[in-house]
Design an enzyme around this catalytic site. Structure first.
Site, short mmCIF file in Angstrom:
data_model
loop_
_atom_site.label_atom_id
_atom_site.label_comp_id
_atom_site.label_asym_id
_atom_site.label_seq_id
_atom_site.Cartn_x
_atom_site.Cartn_y
_atom_site.Cartn_z
N ASP A 276 27.19 24.50 -19.52
CA ASP A 276 26.24 25.32 -18.76
C ASP A 276 25.15 24.42 -18.19
OD1 ASP A 276 24.66 27.30 -17.82
OD2 ASP A 276 24.18 28.21 -19.75
N ASP B 181 27.72 27.59 -12.17
CA ASP B 181 27.13 26.56 -13.04
C ASP B 181 27.62 26.61 -14.48
OD1 ASP B 181 25.94 28.93 -13.65
OD2 ASP B 181 23.95 28.11 -13.91
N GLU B 182 28.73 27.29 -14.70
CA GLU B 182 29.22 27.42 -16.07
C GLU B 182 30.72 27.27 -16.09
OE1 GLU B 182 28.13 30.95 -18.56
OE2 GLU B 182 26.90 31.33 -16.81
#
Lengths: 87, 425
Positions: free
Chosen positions: B15, B117-118
């Site tokens: 993350d 973003d993960e």
């Protein structure tokens, strides 16, 4: 060395293996007439990919005003732009 | 079957810390900025000119001023007058996200991009004698050195626990959350920290005297089912860290691609409304193509000046990524939806996405599929190379309407999706 990050006009060569070599660039300082700086020596070349943005970073040596100077230049692959990064 | 306790899989959840802001900061540093946005109170926030911009990401110093993601910009500014606000640059974020994925794909082919973003990595069979922690440390270090931003990594046996682990202390940290650590690390947390528990569920649970994840885990499943139906059972399983969904590299990254805009003036005639719609379709469809996806469903939404909201959607006969076909569908929907009253907000969304690897030819095709595809590809290439306004449609000339509008998320949801992939029944 100070960070300048100034975009410059550059003449460079690209070999058949894709190796890029900066040759000379035009340096224009505020209020002064622009001048051509010839690259005398490539001290180091490396690639960086900060923020996923590939750049070639060169450590170079040139004679400017009769003084040998070492500086860094960056070539931004996506935009085809050359920058005088640090001097 | 649950993987709980079996300890067979090793899953990492990666993350990015304050993703948009970190990416912006890394890009600026690369371009010679003397200031690191991460070290000063700063936010990435919607449109500077628009009063309606919101905080999309904040730095840790900005957080100390009580600035929250999703807050209106002027509110954030009133909390911290020296706040630095930078406009979002979604193509940069996609570039960073892609670079991250490329780096991570060197560790395992079982990689699922969960949002921009993960992502999840199944490294069960890629350990090669190393411990998961060693690999996580290497990944974290490499991202920092090579890409210039920091991540949190959660390690566990399933996706749920890996995600819960990476949500613990931030930034630039690696946490484990193996099943044996649940009572110690997860149960003391507030119930709203649990995956899948939103604000409303949390409020409802609090009403039932359930405040921590531990209390949720130890509530009777019957009691939860009585209040939440099958969702109650799921919540209880989550509180015990039970999740057997696989890391699915083929999961379509995006559930939908959409675009919307609040118009600077009230739109009261069809021509202007359709032009706005077209400019939204232009950007959204090019994002669709960039993500190699086609849309099966088109929906149009409008908000009138009295703030009432309505939307309309339709399944296309065959999925497409062609700007013209998508606009045609969108304008038909709009005409059915609109009663002529002034509008202040228009939106277009594409969903039921599928890969553009093949195209189902239909009897009713207009016979120009390949030509249209090539045209779209050329337009996209010109715009990528020479700037988004290098090539615009004639209808926008002198219209006062931007030829391309919006830009939110290139194919990947900004926020995590509401459910882990793999499906729960």
């Amino acid at each position: 060395m100070k960070i300048l990050m100034k975009s410059v006009d550059m003449i460079f060569s690209s070999s058949k293996d894709g190796i890029i070599t900066p040759l000379r660039f035009r340096l224009s300082e505020d209020g002064e007439e622009s001048r051509i700086v010839k690259i005398d020596r490539i001290i180091d070349r490396k690639e960086e990919k900060l923020a996923g943005n590939p750049m070639l970073v060169f450590t170079l040596q040139s004679t400017i005003d009769g003084v040998e100077r070492i500086f860094e230049m960056k070539y931004e692959v996506n935009s085809f732009k050359w920058y005088l990064y640090k001097m | 079957m649950s993987s709980y306790g079996s300890g067979e899989r090793t899953i990492l959840h990666v993350d990015v810390n304050s993703a948009f802001l970190s990416w912006e900061a890394a890009y600026r540093l690369q371009h010679g900025a003397s200031l690191d946005l991460r070290e000063i109170p700063s936010v990435v926030g919607g449109d500077r000119e628009s009063r309606r911009g919101i905080v999309l990401a904040k730095s840790i110093p900005a957080k100390k001023f009580g600035i929250k993601t999703g807050e209106v910009l002027w509110q954030a500014r009133s909390k911290c007058p020296n706040l630095v606000v930078v406009p979002p640059d979604y193509s940069l974020y996609l570039q960073c996200s892609n670079a991250l994925m490329e780096l991570l794909s060197q560790y395992t082919p079982l990689l699922e991009r969960y949002s921009v973003d993960e992502c999840f990595l199944d490294i069960t069979h890629s350990l090669r004698g190393r411990s998961p922690l060693t690999i996580a440390r290497e990944i974290s270090q490499r991202i920092k050195n090579e890409l210039g931003f920091t991540v949190n990594i959660g390690i566990s046996n399933n996706k749920l626990l890996a995600k819960m682990a990476s949500e613990l202390e931030k930034p630039d940290k690696i946490h484990t959350m193996f099943p044996s650590e649940i009572p110690e690390k997860m149960w003391p947390l507030q119930v709203n920290e649990l995956f899948m528990v939103g604000r409303r569920t949390a409020a409802k649970l609090n009403m039932l005297n359930i405040f921590t994840i531990g209390q949720l885990a130890n509530a009777s499943p019957k009691f939860l089912t009585a209040h939440f139906k099958s969702y109650g059972k799921l919540l209880n399983q989550f509180a015990w860290g039970i999740d057997d969904s696989p890391v699915n590299p083929y999961a379509s990254e995006a559930k939908g691609i959409g675009n919307s805009t609040t118009t600077p003036f009230d739109v009261d005639n069809e021509r202007e409304a359709l032009l706005y719609l077209l400019s939204l379709v232009e950007t959204a469809s090019s994002r669709l193509r960039r993500a190699n996806l086609m849309a099966g469903v088109v929906s149009v939404s409008i908000r009138k000046t009295d703030l009432s909201f309505s939307s309309h959607q339709r399944r296309l006969p065959v999925p497409t990524d062609n700007t013209e076909s998508l606009f045609k569908a969108a304008s038909a929907l709009f005409k059915e939806l609109w009663d002529g009253s002034p509008l202040r907000h228009l939106g277009v969304a594409f969903s039921s996405l599928c890969s553009d690897g093949f195209y189902q030819i239909s009897l009713f095709d207009e016979g120009r599929i390949l030509k249209n595809k090539n045209l779209d590809a050329s337009i996209d290439a010109i715009r990528t190379h020479f700037g988004s306004t290098a090539l615009i449609r004639g209808s926008f000339v002198n219209s006062g309407i931007p030829p391309l509008t919006g830009g939110v998320m290139d194919g990947f949801p900004v926020m995590a999706k509401p459910a882990l992939k793999g499906g729960y029944r």
